[in-house]
Design a protein around this motif. Structure first.
Motif, PDB file in Angstrom:
ATOM      1  N   VAL A 108       0.844  -1.200   0.000  1.00  0.00           N
ATOM      2  CA  VAL A 108       0.000   0.000   0.000  1.00  0.00           C
ATOM      3  C   VAL A 108       0.887   1.261   0.000  1.00  0.00           C
ATOM      4  N   ILE A 109       1.931   1.236   0.811  1.00  0.00           N
ATOM      5  CA  ILE A 109       2.845   2.393   0.875  1.00  0.00           C
ATOM      6  C   ILE A 109       3.427   2.673  -0.514  1.00  0.00           C
ATOM      7  N   ARG A 110       3.824   1.573  -1.189  1.00  0.00           N
ATOM      8  CA  ARG A 110       4.408   1.748  -2.537  1.00  0.00           C
ATOM      9  C   ARG A 110       3.358   2.287  -3.510  1.00  0.00           C
ATOM     10  N   GLU A 111       2.179   1.645  -3.501  1.00  0.00           N
ATOM     11  CA  GLU A 111       1.128   2.050  -4.451  1.00  0.00           C
ATOM     12  C   GLU A 111       0.684   3.487  -4.241  1.00  0.00           C
ATOM     13  N   GLU A 112       0.556   3.870  -2.966  1.00  0.00           N
ATOM     14  CA  GLU A 112       0.048   5.219  -2.661  1.00  0.00           C
ATOM     15  C   GLU A 112       1.145   6.279  -2.736  1.00  0.00           C
ATOM     16  N   GLY A 113       2.390   5.820  -2.837  1.00  0.00           N
ATOM     17  CA  GLY A 113       3.511   6.755  -2.952  1.00  0.00           C
ATOM     18  C   GLY A 113       3.711   7.610  -1.706  1.00  0.00           C
ATOM     19  N   VAL A 114       3.372   7.072  -0.530  1.00  0.00           N
ATOM     20  CA  VAL A 114       3.552   7.854   0.700  1.00  0.00           C
ATOM     21  C   VAL A 114       4.928   7.585   1.311  1.00  0.00           C
ATOM     22  N   ASP A 115       5.413   8.554   2.112  1.00  0.00           N
ATOM     23  CA  ASP A 115       6.721   8.405   2.745  1.00  0.00           C
ATOM     24  C   ASP A 115       6.513   7.797   4.130  1.00  0.00           C
ATOM     25  N   SER A 116       6.614   6.498   4.193  1.00  0.00           N
ATOM     26  CA  SER A 116       6.362   5.790   5.454  1.00  0.00           C
ATOM     27  C   SER A 116       7.116   4.478   5.476  1.00  0.00           C
ATOM     28  N   ASN A 117       7.589   4.111   6.656  1.00  0.00           N
ATOM     29  CA  ASN A 117       8.044   2.736   6.845  1.00  0.00           C
ATOM     30  C   ASN A 117       7.062   2.062   7.803  1.00  0.00           C
ATOM     31  N   VAL A 118       7.468   0.922   8.396  1.00  0.00           N
ATOM     32  CA  VAL A 118       6.513   0.124   9.177  1.00  0.00           C
ATOM     33  C   VAL A 118       7.161  -0.285  10.498  1.00  0.00           C
ATOM     34  N   SER A 119       6.365  -0.284  11.563  1.00  0.00           N
ATOM     35  CA  SER A 119       6.825  -0.806  12.860  1.00  0.00           C
ATOM     36  C   SER A 119       5.962  -2.017  13.241  1.00  0.00           C
ATOM     37  N   VAL A 120       6.574  -3.012  13.853  1.00  0.00           N
ATOM     38  CA  VAL A 120       5.806  -4.201  14.252  1.00  0.00           C
ATOM     39  C   VAL A 120       6.182  -4.632  15.672  1.00  0.00           C
ATOM     40  N   LYS A 143       9.905  -8.436   2.594  1.00  0.00           N
ATOM     41  CA  LYS A 143       9.043  -7.504   1.859  1.00  0.00           C
ATOM     42  C   LYS A 143       9.568  -6.070   1.978  1.00  0.00           C
ATOM     43  N   ALA A 144      10.080  -5.733   3.170  1.00  0.00           N
ATOM     44  CA  ALA A 144      10.667  -4.394   3.351  1.00  0.00           C
ATOM     45  C   ALA A 144      11.807  -4.213   2.356  1.00  0.00           C
ATOM     46  N   LYS A 145      12.626  -5.248   2.216  1.00  0.00           N
ATOM     47  CA  LYS A 145      13.762  -5.149   1.303  1.00  0.00           C
ATOM     48  C   LYS A 145      13.270  -5.075  -0.150  1.00  0.00           C
ATOM     49  N   GLU A 146      12.323  -5.929  -0.483  1.00  0.00           N
ATOM     50  CA  GLU A 146      11.808  -5.966  -1.871  1.00  0.00           C
ATOM     51  C   GLU A 146      11.229  -4.610  -2.294  1.00  0.00           C
ATOM     52  N   THR A 147      10.589  -3.923  -1.359  1.00  0.00           N
ATOM     53  CA  THR A 147       9.971  -2.634  -1.696  1.00  0.00           C
ATOM     54  C   THR A 147      10.909  -1.457  -1.365  1.00  0.00           C
ATOM     55  N   ASP A 148      12.173  -1.789  -1.121  1.00  0.00           N
ATOM     56  CA  ASP A 148      13.186  -0.788  -0.759  1.00  0.00           C
ATOM     57  C   ASP A 148      12.712   0.078   0.406  1.00  0.00           C
ATOM     58  N   ASN A 149      12.178  -0.590   1.412  1.00  0.00           N
ATOM     59  CA  ASN A 149      11.664   0.130   2.564  1.00  0.00           C
ATOM     60  C   ASN A 149      12.308  -0.424   3.836  1.00  0.00           C
ATOM     61  N   PHE A 150      11.704  -0.175   4.974  1.00  0.00           N
ATOM     62  CA  PHE A 150      12.361  -0.439   6.265  1.00  0.00           C
ATOM     63  C   PHE A 150      11.320  -0.871   7.294  1.00  0.00           C
ATOM     64  N   VAL A 151      11.657  -1.881   8.078  1.00  0.00           N
ATOM     65  CA  VAL A 151      10.764  -2.288   9.165  1.00  0.00           C
ATOM     66  C   VAL A 151      11.517  -2.195  10.494  1.00  0.00           C
ATOM     67  N   ARG A 152      10.828  -1.661  11.503  1.00  0.00           N
ATOM     68  CA  ARG A 152      11.456  -1.600  12.818  1.00  0.00           C
ATOM     69  C   ARG A 152      10.670  -2.461  13.797  1.00  0.00           C
ATOM     70  N   ILE A 153      11.420  -3.236  14.579  1.00  0.00           N
ATOM     71  CA  ILE A 153      10.772  -4.069  15.598  1.00  0.00           C
ATOM     72  C   ILE A 153      10.661  -3.243  16.881  1.00  0.00           C
ATOM     73  N   ASP A 154       9.437  -2.992  17.315  1.00  0.00           N
ATOM     74  CA  ASP A 154       9.208  -2.310  18.589  1.00  0.00           C
ATOM     75  C   ASP A 154       9.724  -3.195  19.720  1.00  0.00           C
TER      76      ASP A 154
END
Ligand code: FDA
Length: 306
Positions: A84-96, A120-131
């Motif tokens: 969704v982040i990629r499709e919508e073109g928003v500047d966001s990463n994800v926390s889990v 998936k974070a890597k595939e979409t050139d994005n970033f995930v942070r573990i809370d």
């Protein structure tokens, strides 16, 4: 921990309170801290934040799941959020949170789930942070993080460290050697004296030590706090030590100190807004009220507002 915080955490754990607030709470004030119950509403908020120069980390609410199905669904939702982040073109990463991905069910199952999200974070050139969650989960969380850091790299996965824990100084040293991207927070759970500093003064002092150590080690540091003293201290520290603006960012929670978030962004700092969404907002909401019982006033006020 203050008496007020302890009291709120105790009251909000009461089953009757849980039932009532879960039923009416979104209308009664949780929407101040939660972007939306669904993805469409949430993305609208993310776009607004982006327009104001703020970046985002999205957090699908939910923790401590007890079945594999729930954990698998949460994993899929996190994977989908990168799309969704990629499709919508928003500047966001994800926390889990790992307890949402099955940490309390089975370590290997949780690791596989987290692996899918990091991939998936890597595939979409994005970033995930573990809370980071409560202290009995810290060791397992560190272990999963280190395995996936080695596999996916610091550009795609990061961790949170809590300054109230005695162990955190050692953890920051160790993770600094691995070049990890860390978010430093004070810590939001009810912890015993033998694992966490009971006095706020010590928690605050340790916070500064952890930020200093990690920045001096040349690592990316997310300074996640609403504490003005720490924000000012960080601004001075990076200036004195010639730390470039792209080695750190400020982070604050959605709905808290919104004016300050925008001011810092205008001053040229990267500011990321931790933006929770989803239906399972109750435990998150309780912690925000516990931190600052004055927040309960917003809930009361909303009773009298249309
Ligand atoms: P502190 O609570 O000392 O507050 C300092 C000042 O900030 C207050 O005097 C007040 O002015 C303002 N303020 C603080 N809270 C407020 C509120 N709720 N409403 C209005 N004003 C407020 N914790 C954890 O254990 N694991 C995690 O993974 C994370 N992740 C995380 C991400 C991000 C982006 C943030 C900002 C925080 C977390 N936390 C967390 C929560 C963190 O541990 C801590 O509980 C809160 O940030 C509150 O602590 P402060 O650093 O803001 O300082």
């Amino acid at each position: 921990m203050s008496i007020a915080r302890k009291a709120v955490l105790t009251v909000t754990a009461n089953p009757l309170v849980t039932k009532l607030v879960s039923k009416y709470g979104m209308k009664l004030g949780a929407s101040r801290f939660v972007a939306g119950e669904n993805m469409a509403d949430t993305i609208r908020k993310v776009k607004e934040l982006n327009r104001e120069g703020l970046v985002v980390t999205l957090d699908l609410l939910g923790e401590s799941v007890t079945t594999r199905d729930e954990a698998t669904a949460a994993t899929q939702a996190a994977v989908d959020s990168f799309e969704v982040i990629r499709e919508e073109g928003v500047d966001s990463n994800v926390s889990v949170k790992l307890t949402q991905l099955g940490l309390d069910i089975d370590f290997d199952f949780c690791l596989e789930n987290m692996d899918r999200i990091a991939a998936k974070a890597k595939e979409t050139d994005n970033f995930v942070r573990i809370d980071m969650e409560d202290s009995p989960r810290v060791e397992a969380t560190m272990e999963i993080f280190k395995k996936l850091l080695a596999k996916y790299g610091k550009k795609h996965i990061g961790l949170v460290i809590q300054s109230y824990l005695y162990r955190s100084e050692k953890d920051v040293e160790e993770l600094g050697e691995l070049g990890a991207n860390l978010r430093i927070v004070k810590g939001a759970y009810k912890e015993p004296k033998d694992v966490a500093y009971p006095d706020k003064k010590d928690v605050d002092e340790n916070y500064l030590r952890l930020v200093e150590t990690h920045l001096k080690n040349g690592c990316y540091t997310a300074v996640a706090t609403h504490d003005e003293n720490i924000i000012q201290w960080t601004k001075n520290f990076v200036q004195e030590h010639n730390i470039p603006n792209d080695q750190f960012e400020f982070q604050m929670l959605f709905g808290i100190r919104e004016t300050r978030q925008r001011e810092l962004a205008k001053e040229g700092y990267k500011v990321r807004v931790y933006t929770p969404y989803g239906k399972d907002w109750y435990p998150y909401f309780s912690r925000r009220i516990a931190e600052r019982p004055a927040n309960a006033l917003f809930v009361l006020k909303s009773l009298f507002q249309k």
